[in-house]
Design a protein around this motif. Sequence first.
Motif, PDB file in Angstrom:
ATOM      1  N   CYS A 189       0.757  -1.246  -0.038  1.00 54.66           N
ATOM      2  CA  CYS A 189      -0.037   0.018  -0.014  1.00 54.66           C
ATOM      3  C   CYS A 189       0.964   1.376  -0.021  1.00 54.66           C
ATOM      4  CB  CYS A 189      -0.945   0.146   1.263  1.00 54.66           C
ATOM      5  SG  CYS A 189      -2.317  -1.066   1.017  1.00 54.66           S
ATOM      6  N   LEU A 190       2.093   1.250   0.655  1.00 53.05           N
ATOM      7  CA  LEU A 190       2.836   2.457   0.851  1.00 53.05           C
ATOM      8  C   LEU A 190       3.635   2.665  -0.536  1.00 53.05           C
ATOM      9  CD1 LEU A 190       4.226   2.083   4.546  1.00 53.05           C
ATOM     10  CD2 LEU A 190       2.466   3.440   3.793  1.00 53.05           C
ATOM     11  N   THR A 191       4.217   1.570  -1.079  1.00 52.74           N
ATOM     12  CA  THR A 191       5.066   1.685  -2.101  1.00 52.74           C
ATOM     13  C   THR A 191       4.143   2.016  -3.508  1.00 52.74           C
ATOM     14  OG1 THR A 191       4.885  -0.593  -2.473  1.00 52.74           O
ATOM     15  CG2 THR A 191       6.936   0.537  -1.431  1.00 52.74           C
ATOM     16  N   MET A 192       2.857   1.347  -3.618  1.00 53.64           N
ATOM     17  CA  MET A 192       2.233   1.618  -4.692  1.00 53.64           C
ATOM     18  C   MET A 192       1.651   3.109  -4.576  1.00 53.64           C
ATOM     19  SD  MET A 192      -1.194  -0.803  -4.253  1.00 53.64           S
ATOM     20  CE  MET A 192      -2.381  -0.325  -3.211  1.00 53.64           C
ATOM     21  N   GLY A 193       1.236   3.449  -3.336  1.00 50.60           N
ATOM     22  CA  GLY A 193       0.627   4.849  -3.283  1.00 50.60           C
ATOM     23  C   GLY A 193       1.488   5.971  -3.470  1.00 50.60           C
ATOM     24  N   ALA A 194       2.958   5.601  -2.900  1.00 50.13           N
ATOM     25  CA  ALA A 194       3.860   6.849  -3.063  1.00 50.13           C
ATOM     26  C   ALA A 194       4.174   6.844  -4.572  1.00 50.13           C
ATOM     27  CB  ALA A 194       4.986   6.561  -2.340  1.00 50.13           C
ATOM     28  N   SER A 195       4.604   5.513  -5.321  1.00 53.31           N
ATOM     29  CA  SER A 195       4.848   5.645  -6.689  1.00 53.31           C
ATOM     30  C   SER A 195       3.716   6.180  -7.601  1.00 53.31           C
ATOM     31  CB  SER A 195       4.889   4.165  -7.126  1.00 53.31           C
ATOM     32  OG  SER A 195       6.074   3.471  -6.361  1.00 53.31           O
ATOM     33  N   GLY A 196       2.548   6.092  -7.298  1.00 51.95           N
ATOM     34  CA  GLY A 196       1.422   6.471  -8.215  1.00 51.95           C
ATOM     35  C   GLY A 196       1.371   8.182  -7.895  1.00 51.95           C
ATOM     36  N   LEU A 197       1.423   8.331  -6.613  1.00 48.98           N
ATOM     37  CA  LEU A 197       1.596   9.944  -6.112  1.00 48.98           C
ATOM     38  C   LEU A 197       2.721  10.556  -6.983  1.00 48.98           C
ATOM     39  CD1 LEU A 197       0.981  12.488  -4.495  1.00 48.98           C
ATOM     40  CD2 LEU A 197       2.123  11.439  -2.573  1.00 48.98           C
ATOM     41  N   LEU A 198       3.980   9.975  -7.023  1.00 43.36           N
ATOM     42  CA  LEU A 198       4.873  10.612  -7.467  1.00 43.36           C
ATOM     43  C   LEU A 198       4.759  10.640  -9.330  1.00 43.36           C
ATOM     44  CD1 LEU A 198       8.146  11.797  -7.728  1.00 43.36           C
ATOM     45  CD2 LEU A 198       8.918   9.199  -7.764  1.00 43.36           C
ATOM     46  N   LEU A 199       4.441   9.740  -9.949  1.00 40.82           N
ATOM     47  CA  LEU A 199       4.263   9.796 -11.282  1.00 40.82           C
ATOM     48  C   LEU A 199       3.133  10.515 -11.766  1.00 40.82           C
ATOM     49  CD1 LEU A 199       4.429   5.819 -12.180  1.00 40.82           C
ATOM     50  CD2 LEU A 199       6.252   7.548 -12.799  1.00 40.82           C
ATOM     51  N   ALA A 200       2.139  10.525 -11.138  1.00 37.05           N
ATOM     52  CA  ALA A 200       1.138  11.455 -11.539  1.00 37.05           C
ATOM     53  C   ALA A 200       1.380  13.109 -11.109  1.00 37.05           C
ATOM     54  CB  ALA A 200      -0.375  11.200 -10.424  1.00 37.05           C
ATOM     55  N   TRP A 201       2.080  13.293  -9.873  1.00 34.99           N
ATOM     56  CA  TRP A 201       2.355  14.811  -9.811  1.00 34.99           C
ATOM     57  C   TRP A 201       3.567  15.069 -10.865  1.00 34.99           C
ATOM     58  CZ3 TRP A 201       0.604  18.004  -5.991  1.00 34.99           C
ATOM     59  CH2 TRP A 201       1.521  19.178  -5.884  1.00 34.99           C
ATOM     60  N   ARG A 202       4.404  14.197 -10.928  1.00 32.67           N
ATOM     61  CA  ARG A 202       5.774  14.628 -11.874  1.00 32.67           C
ATOM     62  C   ARG A 202       5.240  14.869 -13.431  1.00 32.67           C
ATOM     63  NH1 ARG A 202       8.715  15.980 -15.228  1.00 32.67           N
ATOM     64  NH2 ARG A 202      10.684  15.892 -15.295  1.00 32.67           N
ATOM     65  N   HIS A 203       4.400  14.019 -13.887  1.00 38.48           N
ATOM     66  CA  HIS A 203       3.941  13.942 -15.390  1.00 38.48           C
ATOM     67  C   HIS A 203       2.591  14.709 -15.531  1.00 38.48           C
ATOM     68  CE1 HIS A 203       7.481  11.573 -16.088  1.00 38.48           C
ATOM     69  NE2 HIS A 203       7.310  11.015 -15.145  1.00 38.48           N
ATOM     70  N   ARG A 204       1.874  14.772 -14.649  1.00 32.28           N
ATOM     71  CA  ARG A 204       0.413  15.618 -14.732  1.00 32.28           C
ATOM     72  C   ARG A 204      -0.349  14.797 -15.526  1.00 32.28           C
ATOM     73  NH1 ARG A 204       2.348  18.292 -10.967  1.00 32.28           N
ATOM     74  NH2 ARG A 204       1.751  20.531 -10.628  1.00 32.28           N
ATOM     75  N   MET A 205      -0.284  13.534 -14.981  1.00 27.32           N
ATOM     76  CA  MET A 205      -1.400  12.429 -15.629  1.00 27.32           C
ATOM     77  C   MET A 205      -2.094  11.644 -14.675  1.00 27.32           C
ATOM     78  SD  MET A 205       0.846  10.672 -18.798  1.00 27.32           S
ATOM     79  CE  MET A 205       1.860  11.936 -19.950  1.00 27.32           C
ATOM     80  N   PRO A 206      -3.222  11.228 -14.929  1.00 25.86           N
ATOM     81  CA  PRO A 206      -3.745  10.347 -13.723  1.00 25.86           C
ATOM     82  C   PRO A 206      -3.114   8.813 -13.820  1.00 25.86           C
ATOM     83  CG  PRO A 206      -5.216  10.386 -15.804  1.00 25.86           C
ATOM     84  CD  PRO A 206      -3.999  11.207 -16.052  1.00 25.86           C
ATOM     85  N   ILE A 207      -1.900   8.896 -13.795  1.00 22.82           N
ATOM     86  CA  ILE A 207      -1.286   7.459 -13.725  1.00 22.82           C
ATOM     87  C   ILE A 207      -1.448   7.032 -12.101  1.00 22.82           C
ATOM     88  CG2 ILE A 207       0.924   6.260 -13.715  1.00 22.82           C
ATOM     89  CD1 ILE A 207       2.036   8.589 -15.290  1.00 22.82           C
ATOM     90  N   THR A 208      -1.862   5.587 -12.068  1.00 20.96           N
ATOM     91  CA  THR A 208      -2.156   5.011 -10.755  1.00 20.96           C
ATOM     92  C   THR A 208      -1.402   3.649 -10.882  1.00 20.96           C
ATOM     93  OG1 THR A 208      -4.083   3.849 -11.777  1.00 20.96           O
ATOM     94  CG2 THR A 208      -4.449   5.757 -10.504  1.00 20.96           C
ATOM     95  N   VAL A 209      -1.055   3.320  -9.492  1.00 22.66           N
ATOM     96  CA  VAL A 209      -0.077   2.142  -9.326  1.00 22.66           C
ATOM     97  C   VAL A 209      -0.713   1.156  -8.564  1.00 22.66           C
ATOM     98  CG1 VAL A 209       2.212   1.391  -8.471  1.00 22.66           C
ATOM     99  CG2 VAL A 209       2.049   3.442  -9.783  1.00 22.66           C
ATOM    100  N   ALA A 210      -0.580   0.072  -9.053  1.00 22.53           N
ATOM    101  CA  ALA A 210      -1.347  -1.059  -7.971  1.00 22.53           C
ATOM    102  C   ALA A 210      -0.411  -2.181  -7.901  1.00 22.53           C
ATOM    103  CB  ALA A 210      -2.527  -1.666  -8.824  1.00 22.53           C
ATOM    104  N   TRP A 211      -0.720  -3.170  -6.908  1.00 21.83           N
ATOM    105  CA  TRP A 211      -0.038  -4.345  -6.643  1.00 21.83           C
ATOM    106  C   TRP A 211      -0.117  -5.353  -7.614  1.00 21.83           C
ATOM    107  CZ3 TRP A 211      -2.671  -3.841  -1.526  1.00 21.83           C
ATOM    108  CH2 TRP A 211      -4.056  -4.410  -1.433  1.00 21.83           C
ATOM    109  N   SER A 212       0.545  -6.152  -7.891  1.00 25.20           N
ATOM    110  CA  SER A 212       0.386  -7.101  -8.966  1.00 25.20           C
ATOM    111  C   SER A 212      -0.567  -8.088  -8.586  1.00 25.20           C
ATOM    112  CB  SER A 212       1.803  -7.806  -9.324  1.00 25.20           C
ATOM    113  OG  SER A 212       1.695  -8.688 -10.445  1.00 25.20           O
ATOM    114  N   THR A 213      -1.768  -8.172  -8.840  1.00 27.57           N
ATOM    115  CA  THR A 213      -2.648  -9.196  -8.701  1.00 27.57           C
ATOM    116  C   THR A 213      -2.660 -10.314  -9.195  1.00 27.57           C
ATOM    117  OG1 THR A 213      -4.252  -7.495  -8.302  1.00 27.57           O
ATOM    118  CG2 THR A 213      -5.432  -9.699  -8.647  1.00 27.57           C
ATOM    119  N   PRO A 214      -2.210 -10.619 -10.733  1.00 28.16           N
ATOM    120  CA  PRO A 214      -1.897 -11.661 -11.194  1.00 28.16           C
ATOM    121  C   PRO A 214      -0.419 -12.414 -10.619  1.00 28.16           C
ATOM    122  CG  PRO A 214      -2.388 -10.080 -12.877  1.00 28.16           C
ATOM    123  CD  PRO A 214      -2.221  -9.404 -11.643  1.00 28.16           C
TER     124      PRO A 214
END
Length: 401
Positions: free
Chosen positions: A60-85
């Motif tokens: 939860c912490l790493t996917m949240g921080a990663s998604g926050l960083l990518l969305a903020w840096r690139h101004r896109m609604p990029i979301t990060v998740a854990w690998s369910t498969p």
Amino acid sequence: MTDAESAATAPASAPLSRPIVAGIVTALVGVTSTFAVVLTGLDAVGATPAQAASGLLILCLTMGASGLLLAWRHRMPITVAWSTPGAAVLAATGAVDGGWPAAVGAFLVTAGLILLTALWPQLGRLIARIPPSIAQAMLAGVLLPLCLAPVTGLVTNPWGVAPVVITWLVFVRLAPRWAVPLAFVAASVVVAVDVMARGAAFDPALLVPRLEFTAPTLTVGAVVGLALPLFLVTMASQNVPGVAIMRSFGYRVPWRPAMVVTGVGTAVGATAGGHAINLAAISAALAAAPDADPDPARRWVAGVSTGISGMVLGGLSAALVALVVVAPDAVIPAVAGIALFAAFGSSVQQAIDDPGERLPAVVTFLVAASGVAVAGVSAAFWALIAGLVVREVLHLGRRAR
């Protein structure tokens, strides 16, 4: 209506509450829909309840921080998740040579391969050469035993599993997005009733989230039988579709930065029990679609909101594990199986869609579903090898004619 037309008709001073709420919903749906799959996978490869809770928290912490960083840096609604498969691969693989420390080592190897994909384009091209039908057939074979859990659970514990299945069935018709989370709510009610009926004691200290670190070890069986399949399904079933879904909404995800961030995030989380994080696929649409905000240029706020919400939800990790520990037989596996129905159906469809690739895909599926490990290496790896060999033999025969 196109995104541009939607933006043109949107109020100039529309509040940011809409993309913020969209991000919260995205995180809630993503976590509550599949956390049971993650816990099932971590338990299968040897994690204790405390280590599984740690894995859920760090994911939860790493996917949240990663998604926050990518969305903020690139101004896109990029979301990060854990690998369910990937979690399903863990569940299908089971204990590996070297136990839980070797599984942690495999998580680190997976992180290295994700980073290598960003830094060495040839590896990405090599992965792209694996026929999608075989990759999806391998995933479908891995998912099959998990997807059977609701069926077998109805036989072994009908009073516990039936409310879960019925709730899912009703809401998959009325509100598909919330069908799996509400099935989890039904399971929680079943667990609560069972605990009260048994008068079981409960230690409140178990609800406090905490990280537990494990020193990794490397074994051949874990690297070949766990890390490689985990890497392949994460790339083929999450990262590549995630980029395609974002492109369908007009966003071009920066591939190299995304792989670097998720690779580093996977490496950071590995020793605390996190198996892998990646670009979100299905849930990506919740933050990137016009419903999140009519203006495409403002939807990045939904990506930031998703990241923050994901980290906050990490606080529930210990409580979710405690729920699993006290649950009656078959209830939580049923939730995990239901959560994978859509992924299983999509994988089967893609595996057999091309008649010319159907036989190799069937062989791949059967070997993966068998669960048979050879020389300490899981069935997922051998399924990939078997499918590629059958495909090559068939193609050689065609060329000879």
